[in-house]
Design an enzyme around this catalytic site. Structure first.
Site, PDB file in Angstrom:
ATOM      1  N   ILE A 178       0.847  -1.201   0.000  1.00  6.78           N
ATOM      2  CA  ILE A 178       0.000   0.000   0.000  1.00  6.78           C
ATOM      3  C   ILE A 178       0.877   1.243   0.000  1.00  6.78           C
ATOM      4  O   ILE A 178       1.750   1.412   0.853  1.00  6.78           O
ATOM      5  CB  ILE A 178      -0.927   0.009   1.226  1.00  6.78           C
ATOM      6  CG1 ILE A 178      -1.795  -1.250   1.243  1.00  6.78           C
ATOM      7  CG2 ILE A 178      -1.804   1.262   1.229  1.00  6.78           C
ATOM      8  CD1 ILE A 178      -2.530  -1.458   2.541  1.00  6.78           C
ATOM      9  N   GLY A 208       8.247   4.418   1.296  1.00  4.80           N
ATOM     10  CA  GLY A 208       7.445   4.156   2.418  1.00  4.80           C
ATOM     11  C   GLY A 208       6.387   3.128   2.322  1.00  4.80           C
ATOM     12  O   GLY A 208       6.318   2.409   1.400  1.00  4.80           O
ATOM     13  N   SER A 209       5.721   2.913   3.165  1.00  2.20           N
ATOM     14  CA  SER A 209       4.413   3.012   3.629  1.00  2.20           C
ATOM     15  C   SER A 209       3.906   1.827   4.389  1.00  2.20           C
ATOM     16  O   SER A 209       4.195   1.742   5.551  1.00  2.20           O
ATOM     17  CB  SER A 209       3.612   3.526   2.512  1.00  2.20           C
ATOM     18  OG  SER A 209       2.807   2.683   1.920  1.00  2.20           O
ATOM     19  N   ARG A 210       3.222   0.860   3.773  1.00  3.93           N
ATOM     20  CA  ARG A 210       2.554  -0.148   4.605  1.00  3.93           C
ATOM     21  C   ARG A 210       2.322  -1.430   3.799  1.00  3.93           C
ATOM     22  O   ARG A 210       2.095  -1.393   2.600  1.00  3.93           O
ATOM     23  CB  ARG A 210       1.218   0.418   5.069  1.00  3.93           C
ATOM     24  CG  ARG A 210       0.262  -0.565   5.712  1.00  3.93           C
ATOM     25  CD  ARG A 210      -0.959   0.180   6.191  1.00  3.93           C
ATOM     26  NE  ARG A 210      -2.094  -0.682   6.440  1.00  3.93           N
ATOM     27  CZ  ARG A 210      -3.276  -0.256   6.846  1.00  3.93           C
ATOM     28  NH1 ARG A 210      -3.473   1.030   7.045  1.00  3.93           N
ATOM     29  NH2 ARG A 210      -4.261  -1.095   7.056  1.00  3.93           N
TER      30      ARG A 210
END
Length: 243
Positions: A178, A208-210
């Protein structure tokens, strides 16, 4: 080659990564070379035309910090999982656990599952590992928004890639990369029919992120909210074999 060696030396003395096997991820090589050229081009005239000397020193110091900050995104440590692999789920990324909850996974599993989410800060390694050994059965990229990755609706509204895997224990899981507010590009190496291996990279999320992992409801979760995990290293769940 000389630039790569220089960057590797910079990594060694920067103190950013204690592992001796860390390399530059291929997704960051061109960016780091370009950034090095740009910063060099900016610093030369500063040293030539900006007295007193304290100003160039400040400017160069800021440039070095900025370069190390970007460099930090593209670390690529070589890792080998040494624990029990059968029926074990290992974290796909470095970061901290932000969600463990039962949700509907409508894309690949098409049933209720346990969603385990790990958020990557700007200081984490951003390579993504396969969480299990098995076979890739499904891969799809979705365009979307760039909300903060820690928000619950980021899983369904943000730019994302979904990878469905059949484990060697004949259980199915979903992995979802994500994008977040900073991340603008998700790279997915996984292809349908590929071998999934805990030691292999399935992709990379730039800046980044998730990553969410969707597991069968009978899975035993081995971590809790706010736990720190390492991709390819930290066991996060156990999936019982089918009876």
């Amino acid at each position: 080659m000389q630039i790569r060696q220089w960057v590797c030396s910079l990594q060694k003395y920067s103190g950013l990564t204690p592992q001796t096997t860390v390399k530059i991820h291929r997704e960051g090589t061109n960016i780091l070379i370009l950034l090095l050229i740009v910063l060099g081009a900016l610093n030369v005239p500063v040293w030539l035309f900006m007295p007193p000397v304290v100003l160039p020193i400040i400017f160069t110091s800021i440039s070095v910090v900025a370069y190390l900050f970007v460099f930090n995104f593209f670390r690529s440590p070589k890792r080998h999982y040494r624990g029990q692999r059968e029926n074990t789920v290992v974290s796909s990324v470095d970061g901290h656990v932000v969600a463990i909850e039962n949700v509907m996974e409508n894309e690949f599993l098409k049933e209720e599952a346990i969603m385990l989410s790990v958020f990557m800060s700007p200081f984490n390694v951003h390579a993504n590992w396969y969480p299990v050994d098995g076979t890739v059965e499904y891969v799809r990229h979705h365009r979307g928004r760039f909300l903060a990755a820690y928000l619950p609706k980021a899983s369904s509204e943000n730019e994302r890639s979904t990878i469905g895997i059949l484990t060697n224990g004949n259980r199915r899981i979903t992995v979802r990369q994500i994008a977040g507010a900073m991340a603008r590009r998700i790279v997915t190496y996984a292809r349908r029919g590929n071998e999934a291996n805990i030691d292999y990279h399935l992709g990379f999320i730039k800046f980044g992120s998730r990553v969410d992992i969707y597991l069968p409801l009978d899975s035993e979760i081995l971590v809790k909210i706010d736990d720190r995990v390492k991709g390819g290293i930290t066991p996060v769940a156990y999936i019982p074999p089918l009876k």
